[in-house]
Write an enzyme that holds these catalytic residues in place. Structure first.
Site, mmCIF file in Angstrom:
data_model
loop_
_atom_site.group_PDB
_atom_site.id
_atom_site.type_symbol
_atom_site.label_atom_id
_atom_site.label_comp_id
_atom_site.label_asym_id
_atom_site.label_seq_id
_atom_site.Cartn_x
_atom_site.Cartn_y
_atom_site.Cartn_z
ATOM 1 N N LYS A 54 0.838 -1.204 0.000
ATOM 2 C CA LYS A 54 0.000 0.000 0.000
ATOM 3 C C LYS A 54 0.878 1.260 0.000
ATOM 4 C CE LYS A 54 -3.659 -2.573 2.271
ATOM 5 N NZ LYS A 54 -4.427 -2.903 3.472
ATOM 6 N N GLN A 98 -4.898 -1.515 9.719
ATOM 7 C CA GLN A 98 -4.680 -2.822 9.108
ATOM 8 C C GLN A 98 -5.282 -3.927 9.984
ATOM 9 O OE1 GLN A 98 -3.455 -3.281 6.037
ATOM 10 N NE2 GLN A 98 -3.647 -5.511 6.164
ATOM 11 N N ASP A 121 -11.104 2.392 3.532
ATOM 12 C CA ASP A 121 -11.318 0.948 3.402
ATOM 13 C C ASP A 121 -12.785 0.641 3.074
ATOM 14 O OD1 ASP A 121 -9.197 -0.883 3.676
ATOM 15 O OD2 ASP A 121 -9.039 -0.519 5.833
HETATM 16 N N1 GUN Z 1 -6.641 -7.025 6.068
HETATM 17 C C1 GUN Z 1 -6.853 -7.787 4.967
HETATM 18 N N2 GUN Z 1 -7.390 -7.045 3.977
HETATM 19 C C2 GUN Z 1 -7.515 -5.797 4.459
HETATM 20 C C3 GUN Z 1 -8.006 -4.580 3.895
HETATM 21 O O1 GUN Z 1 -8.455 -4.502 2.747
HETATM 22 N N3 GUN Z 1 -7.952 -3.491 4.714
HETATM 23 C C4 GUN Z 1 -7.487 -3.557 5.988
HETATM 24 N N4 GUN Z 1 -7.509 -2.449 6.709
HETATM 25 N N5 GUN Z 1 -7.036 -4.672 6.536
HETATM 26 C C5 GUN Z 1 -7.052 -5.781 5.766
#
Ligand code: GUN
Length: 298
Positions: A54, A98, A121
């Site tokens: 990211k 996350q 998200d």
């Molecule tokens: N953990 C696995 N996929 C994601 C996601 O798309 N966003 C976040 N914040 N955590 C995750």
């Protein structure tokens, strides 16, 4: 004829190129560069890998970013205090915590403490609720990325039978909502299968579009689908493999080699859905910076 490959890596690169241009145009108009702040609680290696992807994507498209590292012993109160600070900081456009979080923290509680206008998200109940009633919203990145792939390859969902395997809040559930709604590329008849589904093949065999996000390698095999099905494999599973440098390889939830002979379209793992998730996060962050979904006047 074998299935055509849905090249998520290529589509994500093109999407990111467009976002890069949009970010530069936004900044050239005199606006502050968009900023995404990531919070990592603990040191889970898979989370570190995802956050790395990211962060690199942010750099690639010109979005400024930072990661706040927090100990896995942090109390809910302390974590929420950090989130409130970011909520109130006008230089922060997007906040991403996350997941998964350590067991003593409730992800629902933490997600709800994020300002929904910065929830890039798309996990906050405000955004999920708006999705469910077909209102503009931050859409969860993985299902939104899958719809972008459909658009790119002119794969139509209207009046098709879409079967979603997996009912998670991150992928399966918002995917089913998006596919079944009137808006944009939805309009499909949608079935959700989950761990309580008795005979999964009864449903998958009837799918025109099969989206699998179950986290079980090899779950979907060729005999479980009909000829010409469109397969979207969201699974990312690490399988031990001594022949690779890392000692493992990544596989999806679908038996790719068997299904490619029967499907009309299929996503590979890796290089299918994964890169699109990150591209959509960039898109949501730019939308947040522009206040496109929640204007100030609202
Ligand atoms: N953990 C696995 N996929 C994601 C996601 O798309 N966003 C976040 N914040 N955590 C995750």
């Amino acid at each position: 004829m074998p299935a055509q490959i849905i090249d998520g890596k290529k589509v994500a690169e093109e999407t990111r190129k467009q976002i890069r241009e949009d970010v530069e145009a936004w900044v050239a108009q005199g606006n502050r560069r968009p900023h995404l702040q990531v919070l990592q609680v603990g040191t889970d290696p898979a989370s570190t890998t995802y956050i790395g992807a990211k962060t690199r994507a942010c750099k690639d498209v010109g979005i400024s970013t930072g990661t706040t590292h927090l100990p896995d012993t942090i109390s809910p109160k302390e974590l929420k205090k950090d989130i409130y600070k970011l909520n109130n900081d006008d230089t922060i456009d997007g906040i991403l915590v996350q997941l998964p979080l350590p067991n003593h923290l409730s992800s629902h509680d933490v997600i709800e403490s994020i300002d929904y206008r910065k929830d890039v998200d798309g996990f906050h109940p405000m955004n999920v609720g708006r999705l469910a009633v077909d209102q503009p919203t931050f859409r969860s990145c993985t299902p939104a990325g899958i719809l972008e792939l459909f658009k790119y390859y002119s794969i139509h969902t209207k009046s098709k039978h879409a079967v979603v395997v997996g009912a998670s809040n991150i992928v399966g559930s918002p995917m089913a909502i998006m596919l079944s709604r009137e808006n944009s590329t939805g309009k499909a008849t949608t079935t959700i299968c989950h761990k309580y589904t008795k005979d999964i093949t009864r449903h998958t065999i009837d799918a025109d579009i099969l989206i699998v996000a179950a986290g079980q390698p090899g779950l979907i095999k060729a005999e479980m689908v009909k000829e010409g099905v469109i397969i979207i494999d969201v699974g990312i599973n690490r399988i031990a493999d001594e022949t690779t440098e890392k000692g493992y390889k990544l596989v999806g939830d679908c038996d790719f080699d068997g299904l490619i002979k029967k499907a009309s379209w299929i996503t590979p793992v890796p290089g299918g859905v994964g890169p699109m998730t990150v591209a959509m996060l960039m898109k949501n962050t730019l939308l947040a910076a522009k206040k496109s979904i929640y204007p100030d006047a609202e």
